[in-house]
Structures are given as C-alpha cells and as structure tokens.
Design an enzyme around this catalytic site. Structure first.
Site, PDB file in Angstrom:
ATOM      1  CD  GLU A 248      -1.854   2.094   1.853  1.00 44.54           C
ATOM      2  OE1 GLU A 248      -1.596   3.078   1.124  1.00 44.54           O
ATOM      3  OE2 GLU A 248      -1.902   2.146   3.082  1.00 44.54           O
ATOM      4  CB  CYS A 282      -1.200   6.736   2.585  1.00 43.20           C
ATOM      5  SG  CYS A 282      -2.018   5.503   3.526  1.00 43.20           S
TER       6      CYS A 282
HETATM    7  C1  UN1 Z   1      -2.875   5.768   6.395  1.00 43.66           C
HETATM    8  O1  UN1 Z   1      -3.339   6.745   5.850  1.00 43.66           O
HETATM    9  O2  UN1 Z   1      -1.667   5.513   6.286  1.00 43.66           O
HETATM   10  O3  UN1 Z   1      -8.459   5.674   6.896  1.00 43.66           O
HETATM   11  C2  UN1 Z   1      -3.735   4.877   7.202  1.00 43.66           C
HETATM   12  C3  UN1 Z   1      -7.800   6.265   7.762  1.00 43.66           C
HETATM   13  C4  UN1 Z   1      -7.162   5.464   8.861  1.00 43.66           C
HETATM   14  C5  UN1 Z   1      -5.934   4.740   8.384  1.00 43.66           C
HETATM   15  C6  UN1 Z   1      -4.998   5.574   7.580  1.00 43.66           C
HETATM   16  N1  UN1 Z   1      -8.114   4.499   9.346  1.00 43.66           N
HETATM   17  O4  UN1 Z   1      -7.666   7.464   7.760  1.00 43.66           O
END
Ligand code: UN1
Length: 496
Positions: A248, A282
């Site tokens: 990812e 991310c």
């Molecule tokens: C990430 O952005 O690296 O969906 C993980 C979200 C969190 C996880 C983010 N539950 O914003």
C-alpha cells in the site's frame, strides 16, 4: 524514562544496543529511546525463528489462535492511555488522534478474534454425486511486516492480526521513526501468550527491511509506505517463485465538492481530509476540487477555517494536530510549497514556521486552475499542502480527479444520487466516501488502492487472501472412481 530498544526473536529479548535514537517530532532534542539496528544476520535469525515456530502454530486450532487475540484486546484496553501518550511523543500526532488509532488497532484485534469461529473456506458442488469438494485456505508460512510511522499501532495490527490468525508466523519491522510503539506492541503480544517465535521483532532502517525482503524463507511481505520502497520490494520479490507482496503505497487524494453540496459539511470534510494528522495520512487529501459556482465562498470558508486550526504540542488534546515527523519531512514539504509557488499557483494561506526545535510546518493552501504539467497537483507531498481546483462539470471533475498516478481514496460531497453514482463508477480509487472526508476507514473494510497506490492486495479485513492460499480439496465417498467431464476410467482400453 527513555525506552530501551531490544530485538525479540524466538521468544527472547536481546540485550540492548543503542545504535540509533527515536526522537520526539515536537521537541527534536528529546529522545524517546535508543534501539539496535538489526544486522542481516539478526534478521536471518528472526526469520529462522518464525520458520521454526510455523508448524506448531499452524497445527494449533484456529479457535485457540483467535483466543490469544481476545487476551491481547484486554491488554490494549488496559493500556489505551499509555499507548496513546507514547505514540503522541514518538510520532507527533495529537494524543486524541493517537487514542483513536489505539482504538482502531483494538478493533482489528476484536475483528480477528471474532472471525476465528467463522468459516475459512467453502463447500462446492461436484458434477459427481459421490464427490465432496471444498475450498480451504491455508497459511503460506512466514509473513514479513514492514510498517510506517504514521499509524505505528493500527497498521501493524492490520497485518499481524490476519497473518497470525490464519496460522502464519511473522517477522515485524516497525518504522525507524516509531520503534518504541512497535516494541510496546510486541510486548503486549508476548504478554497475551502468543507462543515463542510466532511474532519476532527486528529494528532499523531500510537495510533491515531489505534483509527481510531478500530472505527466500519469507513467503509474504506486507508493506505500507512510499511507492519507491514498495516498488523495490516488488522488484526484489520477483526473483522468488511464490513470493506474495501486499503493498500500500501512498496517494494524491481528492475531495470533490459539487455545487449542490451541504456547504458546512463540505468545508469540514475538506479541512479534516487535508489537515488531520498534519496531512500525513496516505489517504490525506491534497486536492480539493470545487465546482465553479461555489469557488469563491468555499475558498474563503476553507482558508478562514484553516487559519483557526492549532498545530502544537501533541500531548495537549486541545490542539488540532502536531508537527511533521522529522526534519527530512520538513524539508520535503517546504520543497513542495516552493515548487507550487514556482509553478505559479495563487497562495492563499502560509504562515511562518514557529521558532522551536520541533518539526512544525503550518498549512499551505493555494488555488490554481488544473494544468496537466503541474507537478504539485500530481506528486504525493505527505504534509499540510492542499490545492483548491475549480471544475465546471462532472466530466471535468472526473478527469482532474484521475489525473495522477495514484488511486487510493476519494470523497464526493453532493446531495445528488446520480452524481454520486457517476463519480463512484468513473473515478479511480480503492476507498470512496460520500459526504465524508476521504480519511477515516474502518478495519472491517478492505484498505488499499489502485495504480501506484496498491497492487491488488488490500490490507485490514481483506488481507486474509494475501496471507493464505486457496486449496481445492476433493473427497470421493463412492467405492469406485467416477471422473468428471465424462472421462472414462477404463485402463486396458476396454469399456469402464
Ligand atoms: C494511512 O493513511 O496511512 O483511513 C492509514 C484512515 C485510517 C488509516 C490511515 N483508518 O484514515
């Protein structure tokens, strides 16, 4: 008290070795702890320990494996506040966000426990009445888990949870920016009674990660982080015959604000998407596409709200968000702010950096028409850097939203079910949201993306297909053999 870093291999903690320090992003001179940098030989030892523990663990009842996660859940509940505080000190996220992340990790553990008694295969019909056919999922063996600093508790659990439940054993390398949180998580696994060797901990930078990836005894590598590192893992893994990589790898996510949007909801969705975790998810949005009739009003409300946000001490729950993770991140984000200026955008909000030794960078908000050559609209920044981009109609919004090499998350703010459906079907993403921010996924959904964001193995609840392989298991209950497809069983050339 600074944390004393150790490796955990085959159920034994190594003696400490202060090769590198983890810093507090809000006060860079403050050390959270010191940690050993694992050598290639130490990584190899951790893989060997995982391999040795695999046969007994896979033969353990799936229900009993799941029950270890019930004990782990109780320990996470006991330590929620302490975990959140350690995380806030080590990765710089506000303690309220850290608490939410501990809860997200707990949810994964609860989900894994709950699925332990659910089916892990299927019963399939055969064209021969006497045959029973099953699809049964089997663990691969050893899973390497290489995780980022921004979700140092929940993301490892998304990977370790399904891997261990299904009977794999693991070698875990937390980010070198958040080794203390990673180590604390492993201590909880040990306390919960996971057998020796089922979870092994190594520490260090990319060289330790690369030693995991190069080890042919590691069947699966689960990775969350940058595209460049994910690509390298895939390239190294291509040399191995049955290596699975679940990667990812970032995003350049968009929020699409349509002219029929509920206005306040649209502003809140945009601000949370762009600036929660200081833009270091991310799934954070760095592009807000606003339909032209709303542009002036939305721009004003968005920039006014942004100016009110408090970025400060992560341990003070009244702050909205904290610093960036380290000085290199500061340089990178400031570089992208300069790039956007050089590319001729209209800067709406940018304040001075506070004079502290913390890695604080205030939000950078700008407006620009979409132009395909603008790098600031295509490349991942991973910080509080956001563009407001006007669009005329839905087709143009789709074109702009898809005009990046990434495809992770997307939010659409509209009251129209037809428009919602168009974006759902035409945009490229792994996680889509309507009338919500593009952050905030829940663990029982797949988490992953397309294009440069993912490679078809989403994490969290969906990881089970990457850490197991489907087997077909067919049993004959007759006393003679009947073949499918009308195949004759005659052996000597005569009739069957
Ligand atoms: C990430 O952005 O690296 O969906 C993980 C979200 C969190 C996880 C983010 N539950 O914003």
């Amino acid at each position: 008290m600074p944390v004393t870093g150790r490796l955990f291999v085959g159920g034994e903690w190594s003696s400490p070795r202060p090769d590198f320090a983890s810093h507090s992003p809000a006060r860079w001179s403050e050390h959270v702890g010191t940690f050993p940098q694992s050598s290639a030989a130490e990584v190899s030892g951790a893989v060997a320990a995982a391999r040795a523990a695999f046969p007994a663990w896979r033969r353990t009842s799936r229900v009993l494996r799941a029950e270890c996660f019930d004990r782990l859940a109780q320990l996470i509940k006991r330590d929620t506040d302490a975990l959140a505080e350690l995380m806030a000190r080590e990765c710089g996220k506000n303690v309220t966000e850290c608490r939410a992340e501990v809860i997200e990790g707990l949810h994964m553990v609860q989900y894994v426990f709950g699925t332990g008694r659910l089916p892990f295969g299927e019963v399939i019909a055969s064209e021969i009445a006497e045959k029973d056919a099953f699809v049964r999922r089997k663990p691969w063996g050893v899973v390497g888990v290489i995780t980022p600093w921004n979700f140092p508790f929940a993301v490892p659990l998304w990977m370790l949870g399904p891997s261990l439940l299904e009977g794999n054993t693991c070698v875990f390398k937390p980010s070198e920016d958040t080794p203390a949180v990673g180590q604390r998580l492993v201590e909880l696994f040990a306390e919960a009674g996971f057998p020796a060797g089922t979870l092994n901990l190594v520490h260090g930078d990319g060289t330790a990660g690369e030693a995991i990836v190069r080890d042919a005894r590691v069947n699966v590598v689960c990775f969350t982080g940058s595209y460049e590192v994910g690509r390298r893992i895939q390239e190294l893994s291509a040399a191995l015959p049955d290596r699975i990589v679940a990667a990812e790898m970032g995003g350049k996510n968009a929020v699409i604000v349509c002219d029929d949007a509920r206005f306040d909801l649209a502003v809140t969705a945009g601000v949370l998407s762009a600036f929660k975790t200081t833009g270091q998810r991310c799934v954070s949005a760095s592009r807000i596409l606003v339909q032209e009739p709303l542009l002036e009003r939305y721009t004003k409300a968005f920039t006014d709200t942004t100016k009110r946000l408090c970025f400060g001490d992560p341990l003070d729950p009244s702050n909205f968000a904290g610093p960036l993770v380290n000085p290199a991140a500061v340089e990178k984000v400031l570089g992208y702010n300069r790039l956007a200026r050089d590319e001729g955008v209209n800067v709406l909000s940018e304040s001075e950096r506070p004079k502290t030794d913390g890695c604080f960078v205030p939000p950078f908000v700008y407006r620009t028409d979409y132009r395909p050559e603008l790098r600031c609209l295509k490349e991942e920044v991973f910080g509080p850097h956001v563009a407001l981009i006007p669009f005329r109609d839905d087709d143009e919004a789709v074109r702009i939203a898809n005009a990046t090499e990434y495809g992770l998350s997307l939010a659409v703010i509209t009251e129209s079910y037809r428009r919602m459906r168009l974006f759902r079907d035409e945009c490229e993403y792994g996680m889509g949201y309507v009338n919500l921010p593009c952050i905030g996924a829940e663990v029982h959904l797949p988490f992953g993306g397309v294009k440069k964001s993912g490679n078809g193995h989403p994490s969290a609840a969906a990881l089970v297909t990457a850490v197991t392989h489907a087997t077909a298991w067919t049993v004959n209950h007759g006393t003679d053999i009947k073949m499918a497809q009308g195949l004759t069983t005659a052996i000597d050339g005569g009739p069957a």
